[in-house]
Design a protein around this motif. Structure first.
Motif, PDB file in Angstrom:
ATOM      1  N   GLU A  17       0.882  -1.300   0.087  1.00 15.46           N
ATOM      2  CA  GLU A  17      -0.189  -0.382   0.007  1.00 15.46           C
ATOM      3  C   GLU A  17       0.684   1.423  -0.179  1.00 15.46           C
ATOM      4  N   TRP A  18       2.005   1.159   0.942  1.00 16.90           N
ATOM      5  CA  TRP A  18       2.551   2.821   0.466  1.00 16.90           C
ATOM      6  C   TRP A  18       3.927   2.290   0.381  1.00 16.90           C
ATOM      7  N   THR A  19       4.194   2.725  -0.482  1.00 17.99           N
ATOM      8  CA  THR A  19       5.069   2.317  -1.737  1.00 17.99           C
ATOM      9  C   THR A  19       6.373   3.104  -1.232  1.00 17.99           C
ATOM     10  N   LEU A  20       7.028   3.331  -2.121  1.00 11.60           N
ATOM     11  CA  LEU A  20       8.102   4.884  -2.475  1.00 11.60           C
ATOM     12  C   LEU A  20       7.352   6.298  -2.788  1.00 11.60           C
ATOM     13  N   GLU A  21       6.628   5.550  -4.057  1.00 11.62           N
ATOM     14  CA  GLU A  21       6.363   6.772  -5.257  1.00 11.62           C
ATOM     15  C   GLU A  21       5.497   7.835  -3.946  1.00 11.62           C
ATOM     16  N   LYS A  22       4.679   6.683  -2.925  1.00 10.83           N
ATOM     17  CA  LYS A  22       3.612   7.901  -1.770  1.00 10.83           C
ATOM     18  C   LYS A  22       4.408   8.391  -0.805  1.00 10.83           C
ATOM     19  N   VAL A  23       5.224   7.951  -0.772  1.00  6.23           N
ATOM     20  CA  VAL A  23       6.048   8.107   0.411  1.00  6.23           C
ATOM     21  C   VAL A  23       6.645  10.277   0.115  1.00  6.23           C
ATOM     22  N   VAL A  24       7.563   9.832  -0.992  1.00  5.86           N
ATOM     23  CA  VAL A  24       7.774  11.260  -1.500  1.00  5.86           C
ATOM     24  C   VAL A  24       6.972  11.738  -2.645  1.00  5.86           C
ATOM     25  N   GLU A  25       5.807  11.325  -2.510  1.00  5.77           N
ATOM     26  CA  GLU A  25       4.550  12.422  -2.571  1.00  5.77           C
ATOM     27  C   GLU A  25       4.100  13.117  -1.259  1.00  5.77           C
ATOM     28  N   LEU A  26       4.551  12.135  -0.370  1.00  4.64           N
ATOM     29  CA  LEU A  26       3.630  12.875   0.921  1.00  4.64           C
ATOM     30  C   LEU A  26       4.540  14.259   1.233  1.00  4.64           C
ATOM     31  N   PHE A  27       5.696  13.256   1.529  1.00  7.46           N
ATOM     32  CA  PHE A  27       7.076  14.489   1.117  1.00  7.46           C
ATOM     33  C   PHE A  27       7.914  14.769   0.493  1.00  7.46           C
ATOM     34  N   PRO A  28       7.690  15.522  -0.594  1.00  9.43           N
ATOM     35  CA  PRO A  28       8.592  15.881  -1.708  1.00  9.43           C
ATOM     36  C   PRO A  28      10.375  16.092  -1.437  1.00  9.43           C
ATOM     37  N   ARG A  29      10.210  16.544  -0.141  1.00  9.39           N
ATOM     38  CA  ARG A  29      11.665  16.783   0.109  1.00  9.39           C
ATOM     39  C   ARG A  29      12.463  15.550  -0.321  1.00  9.39           C
ATOM     40  N   LEU A  30      11.884  14.730  -0.010  1.00 13.90           N
ATOM     41  CA  LEU A  30      12.921  13.192   0.409  1.00 13.90           C
ATOM     42  C   LEU A  30      12.748  13.172  -0.871  1.00 13.90           C
ATOM     43  N   GLY A  31      12.399  13.246  -1.661  1.00 12.92           N
ATOM     44  CA  GLY A  31      12.348  12.663  -3.597  1.00 12.92           C
ATOM     45  C   GLY A  31      14.046  13.800  -3.566  1.00 12.92           C
ATOM     46  N   GLU A  32      13.726  14.920  -3.141  1.00  9.31           N
ATOM     47  CA  GLU A  32      14.871  15.925  -3.571  1.00  9.31           C
ATOM     48  C   GLU A  32      16.013  15.249  -3.151  1.00  9.31           C
ATOM     49  N   ARG A  33      15.973  14.778  -1.908  1.00  7.48           N
ATOM     50  CA  ARG A  33      17.224  14.274  -0.660  1.00  7.48           C
ATOM     51  C   ARG A  33      17.307  13.040  -0.805  1.00  7.48           C
ATOM     52  N   ARG A  34      17.231  12.374  -2.318  1.00  9.69           N
ATOM     53  CA  ARG A  34      16.902  11.293  -1.845  1.00  9.69           C
ATOM     54  C   ARG A  34      18.613   9.528  -1.966  1.00  9.69           C
ATOM     55  N   ASP A  35      19.845  11.388  -3.179  1.00 12.83           N
ATOM     56  CA  ASP A  35      21.230   9.989  -2.379  1.00 12.83           C
ATOM     57  C   ASP A  35      21.276  10.738  -1.571  1.00 12.83           C
ATOM     58  N   GLN A  36      21.001  11.235  -0.964  1.00 15.28           N
ATOM     59  CA  GLN A  36      21.938  12.308   0.494  1.00 15.28           C
ATOM     60  C   GLN A  36      21.610  11.214   1.940  1.00 15.28           C
ATOM     61  N   TYR A  37      23.072  10.857   2.861  1.00 16.37           N
ATOM     62  CA  TYR A  37      22.359  10.436   3.752  1.00 16.37           C
ATOM     63  C   TYR A  37      22.359  10.930   4.714  1.00 16.37           C
ATOM     64  N   ALA A  38      21.571  10.030   5.580  1.00 16.81           N
ATOM     65  CA  ALA A  38      20.679  10.594   6.331  1.00 16.81           C
ATOM     66  C   ALA A  38      20.927  11.028   7.345  1.00 16.81           C
ATOM     67  N   ASN A  39      22.324  11.129   7.563  1.00 19.60           N
ATOM     68  CA  ASN A  39      23.470  12.566   8.509  1.00 19.60           C
ATOM     69  C   ASN A  39      23.587  13.466   8.132  1.00 19.60           C
ATOM     70  N   THR A  40      23.320  13.532   7.179  1.00 15.70           N
ATOM     71  CA  THR A  40      23.357  15.758   6.208  1.00 15.70           C
ATOM     72  C   THR A  40      22.606  15.477   6.266  1.00 15.70           C
TER      73      THR A  40
END
Length: 228
Positions: free
Chosen positions: A107-130
């Protein structure tokens, strides 16, 4: 029927008792606020639900199963998703890797999560600690959603975040509520928490002292149990 129900839960840390008969419940599609001052038992209640602290007495049922005393990984597999206080993202994994590591269900896919939080799509290749604190909180919520939980538990969902980020988080919570997601949320920001909550439970020294709808949480009750 309740999705989650606690009855008379008593939990100890060694010889020190933290919960004294806590009772609460969350129904399907409901947003429930768990409230109280610091040190009053909110996190211990969550830990008891998740199996991180073992209740000495009382019952905890989730999705029709008695789960009190089970190991945390077994309880989680029944459909509990936690966004812990302090976020605890995997620091040396990218945003994408953090999300995919939690993926379970459809039900919850990567696409749906990025739709909820577009910023995560913009940062998808950044390490979490940054990431900023707010972005890490979005990632923690997205990671929990990727487990496709029946019940999402948010422990201090917006603590320490900038006002604009808090608005983004609350907007996401409202969208989740509108979609029928069951949520148990701990937060101190009453002005934002109460409008989204269907019911509230207040803890005082490990005891449930109030249960009811937000409109019944009068200024006197707020001053007595929630004031600084």
């Amino acid at each position: 029927m309740s999705l989650l129900e606690l009855k008379g839960v008593e939990t100890f840390y060694g010889a020190s008792q933290a919960l004294f008969g806590v009772s609460l419940d969350v129904k399907e599609g409901e947003v429930v606020a768990l409230m109280g001052r610091n040190g009053m038992g909110k996190t211990t209640t969550i830990n008891s639900i998740l199996g991180l602290a073992k209740p000495r007495s009382g019952s905890i049922s989730f999705a029709g199963r008695q789960v009190a005393g089970m190991r945390p990984h077994r309880i989680a597999r029944f459909g509990l998703g936690l966004v812990p206080e302090g976020r605890r993202c995997f620091p040396n994994l990218t945003v994408l890797e953090n999300l995919l590591a939690a993926a379970r269900g459809s039900e919850w896919t990567l696409e749906k999560v990025v739709e909820l939080f577009p910023r995560l799509g913009e940062r998808r290749d950044q390490y979490a600690n940054t990431l900023s604190g707010g972005e890490q909180q979005m990632l923690a919520i997205g990671r929990a959603l990727m487990t496709n939980p029946s019940l999402l538990i948010l422990d201090e969902a917006t603590e320490g975040l900038a006002p604009v980020i808090r608005q983004d988080i609350w907007a996401a919570i409202r969208k989740l509520k509108a979609a029928g997601q069951s949520i148990l949320v701990v937060d101190k920001t009453l002005s934002e928490l109460l409008p989204v909550a269907d019911r509230c439970f207040v803890l005082e020294k490990g005891v449930t002292v109030f249960e009811g709808t937000p409109d019944r949480l009068t200024p006197d009750i707020q001053d007595r149990y929630l004031g600084v």
